[in-house]
Design a protein around this motif. Structure first.
Motif, PDB file in Angstrom:
ATOM      1  N   THR A 184       0.862  -1.179   0.000  1.00 32.43           N
ATOM      2  CA  THR A 184       0.000   0.000   0.000  1.00 32.43           C
ATOM      3  C   THR A 184       0.902   1.232   0.000  1.00 32.43           C
ATOM      4  O   THR A 184       1.638   1.477   0.961  1.00 32.43           O
ATOM      5  N   LEU A 185       0.858   1.977  -1.082  1.00 32.29           N
ATOM      6  CA  LEU A 185       1.756   3.113  -1.248  1.00 32.29           C
ATOM      7  C   LEU A 185       1.094   4.433  -0.938  1.00 32.29           C
ATOM      8  O   LEU A 185       1.776   5.429  -0.647  1.00 32.29           O
ATOM      9  N   PHE A 186      -0.249   4.453  -0.980  1.00 30.97           N
ATOM     10  CA  PHE A 186      -0.991   5.691  -0.719  1.00 30.97           C
ATOM     11  C   PHE A 186      -2.110   5.418   0.257  1.00 30.97           C
ATOM     12  O   PHE A 186      -2.670   4.323   0.309  1.00 30.97           O
ATOM     13  N   GLN A 187      -2.424   6.431   1.023  1.00 27.42           N
ATOM     14  CA  GLN A 187      -3.625   6.418   1.847  1.00 27.42           C
ATOM     15  C   GLN A 187      -4.624   7.389   1.238  1.00 27.42           C
ATOM     16  O   GLN A 187      -4.293   8.550   0.974  1.00 27.42           O
ATOM     17  N   ARG A 188      -5.822   6.893   0.977  1.00 23.30           N
ATOM     18  CA  ARG A 188      -6.860   7.736   0.389  1.00 23.30           C
ATOM     19  C   ARG A 188      -7.691   8.372   1.483  1.00 23.30           C
ATOM     20  O   ARG A 188      -8.001   7.730   2.490  1.00 23.30           O
ATOM     21  N   VAL A 237      -2.119  10.596   0.328  1.00 28.03           N
ATOM     22  CA  VAL A 237      -0.791  10.869   0.868  1.00 28.03           C
ATOM     23  C   VAL A 237      -0.001   9.569   0.856  1.00 28.03           C
ATOM     24  O   VAL A 237      -0.567   8.465   0.859  1.00 28.03           O
ATOM     25  N   LEU A 238       1.316   9.712   0.804  1.00 26.69           N
ATOM     26  CA  LEU A 238       2.169   8.541   0.787  1.00 26.69           C
ATOM     27  C   LEU A 238       2.196   7.854   2.147  1.00 26.69           C
ATOM     28  O   LEU A 238       2.255   8.519   3.194  1.00 26.69           O
ATOM     29  N   THR A 239       2.170   6.540   2.113  1.00 29.49           N
ATOM     30  CA  THR A 239       2.410   5.771   3.333  1.00 29.49           C
ATOM     31  C   THR A 239       3.918   5.765   3.594  1.00 29.49           C
ATOM     32  O   THR A 239       4.711   6.248   2.779  1.00 29.49           O
ATOM     33  N   GLU A 240       4.331   5.177   4.695  1.00 30.07           N
ATOM     34  CA  GLU A 240       5.766   5.075   4.966  1.00 30.07           C
ATOM     35  C   GLU A 240       6.454   4.229   3.890  1.00 30.07           C
ATOM     36  O   GLU A 240       7.557   4.558   3.442  1.00 30.07           O
ATOM     37  N   ASP A 241       5.786   3.135   3.475  1.00 36.35           N
ATOM     38  CA  ASP A 241       6.338   2.345   2.369  1.00 36.35           C
ATOM     39  C   ASP A 241       6.419   3.189   1.092  1.00 36.35           C
ATOM     40  O   ASP A 241       7.397   3.114   0.336  1.00 36.35           O
ATOM     41  N   GLY A 242       5.386   3.982   0.862  1.00 38.85           N
ATOM     42  CA  GLY A 242       5.358   4.824  -0.323  1.00 38.85           C
ATOM     43  C   GLY A 242       6.465   5.863  -0.327  1.00 38.85           C
ATOM     44  O   GLY A 242       7.106   6.108  -1.354  1.00 38.85           O
ATOM     45  N   LYS A 243       6.702   6.486   0.827  1.00 41.26           N
ATOM     46  CA  LYS A 243       7.769   7.489   0.930  1.00 41.26           C
ATOM     47  C   LYS A 243       9.134   6.865   0.663  1.00 41.26           C
ATOM     48  O   LYS A 243       9.963   7.433  -0.057  1.00 41.26           O
TER      49      LYS A 243
END
Length: 318
Positions: A55-59, A65-71
């Motif tokens: 999961t790269l984004f939180q809707r 916004v970016l999740t920690e994994d996404g960042k």
């Protein structure tokens, strides 16, 4: 190749969409930057999350916004894109040393420049040059043009040069009447501009050019101009070479014809036949590449060639 780690990469378009959304802060901001519909960008994001299983984004109602994994992933993806960009720029700079794309007004390209490019190629044997005649201002943001040679009319408001471009005036373009020696030998004598009304005038798409030229030379009376309409200056000039009548052209384009006696400047040396200045040729290139060796070399060579062919047409150095 077995166990190729590159097979783990998501589709490149999905990576581009992920990077743009992360940098710009939203799908709707990223979509126009990518030239894509926002629904397509959203689909790319779903693709990359499915591909990675993360999961790269939180809707949220406020956006995504970016999740920690996404960042963490975006930091690495952005660094990889930076490396690709730098590698591409270095490759393009290498290409700049041997490829030159020139856009030029059709008349100048056909009648004057094309016959001289062999000399430029002889002096620069490693260079691949492309000359494309065009009446349109090219897109300098593409990689398809390095130099543009354009006619700037003095009877109009001079267009404002975009700040990313730089230009130099390379040649005046006074308009003169011209005909073949054979035509003039059998035609009535010409002592003043009004005498041209008794001659066969060669027109382009309409009679305006001749009408304006005659008016600038004091022929103000109402006259119904006649003569063949050939639609392009290249065609009227060729017709003049074959003795079909008198054409209007600028002195740079006919410089070789005058030197070879294929054409004669009508009224040359007579006080009533002053060249009618309609504009100037201008060379433009991107400001950040103005002094790139190949562009600078072509510019200096071109100005020198113009000075050889028609020294009186070269503007003073600014």
């Amino acid at each position: 190749m077995k166990n190729d780690p590159r097979k783990s990469l998501p589709p490149f378009e999905a990576l581009r969409a992920f990077d743009a959304v992360a940098r710009l802060g939203g799908v709707r901001k990223a979509a126009p930057a990518l030239g894509r519909d926002h629904a397509v960008v959203s689909r790319h994001l779903r693709t990359i999350e499915t591909w990675t299983g993360a999961t790269l984004f939180q809707r949220s109602p406020a956006g995504i916004v970016l999740t920690e994994d996404g960042k963490r992933y975006h930091k690495q993806v952005a660094a990889a894109f930076d490396m690709l960009t730098q590698a591409t720029i270095e490759l393009m700079r290498h290409g700049e040393l041997r490829r030159l794309h020139v856009r030029c007004m059709a008349g100048l390209a056909l009648q004057w420049l094309s016959s001289r490019l062999a000399e430029f190629e002889r002096l620069n044997p490693e260079v691949d040059i492309e000359l494309r005649p065009t009446t349109r201002v090219p897109d300098f943001s593409s990689q398809e043009v390095d130099v543009d040679i354009r006619f700037i009319a003095t009877y109009r408001v001079e267009p404002t040069l975009p700040p990313e471009l730089r230009s130099v005036d390379i040649a005046y373009a006074p308009i003169v009447a011209t005909a073949s020696p054979a035509y003039l030998a059998k035609a009535p004598p010409i002592r003043k501009p009004a005498d041209l009304l008794q001659h066969k005038l060669l027109h382009e798409e309409n009679f305006d050019r001749w009408s304006n030229w005659l008016a600038a030379h004091g022929v103000q009376e109402e006259v119904d101009l006649i003569g063949p309409r050939l639609w392009q200056g290249d065609l009227t000039l060729n017709a003049a070479r074959y003795g079909r009548g008198i054409a209007l052209s600028n002195k740079l384009i006919i410089a070789d014809d005058i030197a070879a006696r294929r054409l004669v400047e009508v009224g040359a040396g007579l006080a009533t036949f002053q060249p009618y200045s309609m504009g100037i040729y201008q060379l433009a290139a991107r400001a950040d590449r103005w002094d790139a060796p190949l562009i600078r070399g072509f510019r200096e060579w071109l100005i020198e060639e113009i000075a050889k062919a028609a020294p009186n047409l070269v503007p003073p150095a600014s």
